[in-house]
Structures are given as structure tokens and as C-alpha cells.
Design an enzyme around this catalytic site. Structure first.
Site, PDB file in Angstrom:
ATOM      1  N   HIS A 119       1.397  -4.946   4.087  1.00  0.00           N
ATOM      2  CA  HIS A 119       0.519  -5.666   5.010  1.00  0.00           C
ATOM      3  C   HIS A 119       0.543  -7.143   4.649  1.00  0.00           C
ATOM      4  CE1 HIS A 119      -1.073  -2.094   6.829  1.00  0.00           C
ATOM      5  NE2 HIS A 119      -1.622  -1.643   5.709  1.00  0.00           N
ATOM      6  N   GLU A 137       0.857  -1.194   0.000  1.00  0.00           N
ATOM      7  CA  GLU A 137       0.000   0.000   0.000  1.00  0.00           C
ATOM      8  C   GLU A 137       0.886   1.235   0.000  1.00  0.00           C
ATOM      9  OE1 GLU A 137      -3.508   2.114   2.743  1.00  0.00           O
ATOM     10  OE2 GLU A 137      -2.758   0.111   3.233  1.00  0.00           O
ATOM     11  N   GLU A 175      -7.853  -1.100  -1.055  1.00  0.00           N
ATOM     12  CA  GLU A 175      -7.495  -0.095  -2.066  1.00  0.00           C
ATOM     13  C   GLU A 175      -6.371  -0.585  -2.983  1.00  0.00           C
ATOM     14  OE1 GLU A 175      -6.574   3.500  -0.068  1.00  0.00           O
ATOM     15  OE2 GLU A 175      -8.628   3.888   0.599  1.00  0.00           O
ATOM     16  N   TYR A 194      -9.513  -5.414   4.986  1.00  0.00           N
ATOM     17  CA  TYR A 194      -8.799  -4.158   5.241  1.00  0.00           C
ATOM     18  C   TYR A 194      -7.569  -4.021   4.350  1.00  0.00           C
ATOM     19  CZ  TYR A 194      -5.691  -0.868   7.598  1.00  0.00           C
ATOM     20  OH  TYR A 194      -4.825   0.165   7.870  1.00  0.00           O
ATOM     21  N   HIS A 233       4.320   0.651   2.182  1.00  0.00           N
ATOM     22  CA  HIS A 233       4.426  -0.257   3.321  1.00  0.00           C
ATOM     23  C   HIS A 233       3.663  -1.528   2.978  1.00  0.00           C
ATOM     24  CE1 HIS A 233       0.745   2.054   4.273  1.00  0.00           C
ATOM     25  NE2 HIS A 233       0.320   0.952   4.870  1.00  0.00           N
TER      26      HIS A 233
END
Length: 264
Positions: A61, A51, A110, A106, A59
Site C-alpha cells: 500500500h 502487508e 497492522e 488504514y 502486497h
């Protein structure tokens, strides 16, 4: 030197949520590296998503689902390094993923291209039971159990972890729900044994229900002759009443008052 009072780091869970800040690693490279690091916990699914912040810095996830529960006590255990630059170390924030469904939604919310996403394995749709579900289960156990043993057995089967660390609390609840029956009182001496026997009856009549001459003189300061007379009268009076003498019902009629001036 770290303070001895500092809390010890530990993550103990099958499901891990990792965040690598300012990480320039490719998602696929990070995924492959974590498969190797977590191999002993038998990974089932890994998703690594890159992201970009508003300033353009990336970063990473990562959601990891293992077959076995991972026990991580070293905060650097999942550090990642670049092959081309071994001195570039990326350190993650490590958390237990309490709800894998929410974590997956989550980290993929995006994603603008497949280049920023890497997935491996089959996602397991699991979530931690909510408080309402646990309360409903406990209510069902309380209402359906019929004894202390059954209550504790049902709690052990449904809440094994809580049962192992809070057994005394559950035992107290079991005693409250199923109290011991009230014991029937049995007197040490039966009523029959309290009835006066002949020897006691004689002593009672002689010492408790009679007044000696000496005692009467001592209590009333009456001369001996008068005291003897009083005691004889009281004895006769008591005997006459015990004999059943009926009380008199006659009454003298009062004479009419003679007014002044009246003749015979």
C-alpha cells in the site's frame, strides 16, 4: 482492440492511494521509485507499507501527497520493476485518496515492524469537506447574501469547481431568491381619454338612446299611426319621470263585503 465506448482511465488528484497486489518489492525501493515517477508533481509525503495476507503473500500500500495535482491517464504510468529482474512488473490499483488521514490509518493499522514500512517527507493532515459542511456553507450563503450578484460571487469563492460547471443552476437559484420587482401597470390610454366628447355625446343620444319610427314599426309590426302614437306616449312618459313626479302614496280602501240579509 479496446472498445471505443470503454470509459477512459483518468485520476486527477493531489493525493493518491496505490495498491500493488502480490508485490515482493521492498517498501523503501517502491518509495524511491515513485518519487522519481511523480517528481513533476512535487511530492510532499510518501508512505509505503507492506502487508502480508493470511497465506503469506505480500502486497504493498502506498499513500502519496503531492504539491501539484497529478493527472494520470495511463493506468501503467506507475508500474514498478525490479532491478534484478526487469521482466517482473508490478501494476497498481490507482485511486484518489479522498481522506488522507483515513488512508494513512488504514495502511499502518497492522504493521508489525519497521522493515515493512518506509516514509518520506512530512504528512499533511487534510481531508475532503463532508456533505454537512458543504450544506452549512451553502445555507450561510443563502441567508447572508442580499442580491443576485453577491450570491453568485459568494458561491464562486466557496465552490469554484461547482460554479464553473453549474453556473446556469446557480443563476436560476439567484433569480428565485431575488426575483425582479413586479412592474406597475400603466394603461396605454388614460381614463381621461375615454370620456365622451360632445360630438360622440350627440351621436350617442341620437342613435343609442332613441327609437326611430321605422325601427319601431319593423320590430313590432305596428301600423304607422299606432306606432307614432306609441312613441309619443313613451316620450311623454319618460319626460314626466325625468321631471321628478313624485309617486302617489294614496290607496283606495276596499269596501266591506255586505253579508246576505243585511239591510241598508
Amino acid at each position: 482492440m479496446a472498445s471505443s465506448s470503454a470509459p477512459r482511465f483518468r485520476v486527477y488528484s493531489k493525493y493518491l492511494f496505490l495498491t500493488y497486489p502480490e508485490c515482493t518489492l521492498e517498501p523503501q525501493y517502491a518509495l524511491d521509485s515513485l518519487r522519481t515517477l511523480l517528481n513533476k508533481y512535487e511530492p510532499l509525503y510518501i508512505a509505503a507499507v507492506r502487508e502480508l495476507h493470511e497465506d503469506g503473500s505480500p502486497h504493498l500500500h502506498v499513500l502519496v501527497q503531492n504539491k501539484l495535482r497529478a493527472s494520470i491517464t495511463n493506468p501503467n504510468a506507475l508500474n514498478l520493476r525490479m532491478d534484478t529482474s526487469p521482466f517482473s512488473i508490478f501494476h497498481p490499483n490507482i485511486q484518489a485518496a479522498k481522506d488522507c488521514n483515513q488512508v494513512r490509518d488504514y495502511i499502518t493499522k497492522e504493521v508489525d515492524s519497521d522493515v515493512n514500512t518506509a516514509e518520506w517527507g512530512t504528512f499533511v493532515a487534510v481531508s475532503t469537506p463532508g456533505r454537512k459542511d458543504r450544506d452549512a456553507d451553502m445555507k450561510q450563503i443563502i441567508e447572508s447574501s442580499s442580491s443576485r450578484e453577491e450570491f453568485l460571487s459568494m458561491v464562486c469563492n466557496r465552490f469554484p469547481f461547482e460554479w464553473s460547471i453549474r453556473l446556469k443552476d446557480f443563476e436560476y437559484t439567484a433569480r428565485h431568491l431575488f426575483p425582479d420587482p413586479v412592474a406597475t401597470y400603466t394603461p396605454e390610454f388614460p381614463t381621461e381619454s375615454l370620456i365622451c366628447h360632445e360630438t360622440i355625446e350627440s351621436w350617442k343620444n341620437e342613435h343609442l338612446y332613441s327609437v326611430s319610427l321605422e325601427s319601431y314599426i319593423l320590430c313590432t309590426s305596428t301600423p304607422a299611426d299606432q306606432a307614432q302614437s306609441d312613441l309619443e306616449w313613451m316620450d311623454d312618459y319618460s319626460r314626466s319621470h325625468r321631471g321628478g313626479i313624485s309617486p302617489s302614496t294614496s290607496a283606495g280602501q276596499p269596501e266591506q263585503e255586505r253579508l246576505p240579509g243585511q239591510g241598508l
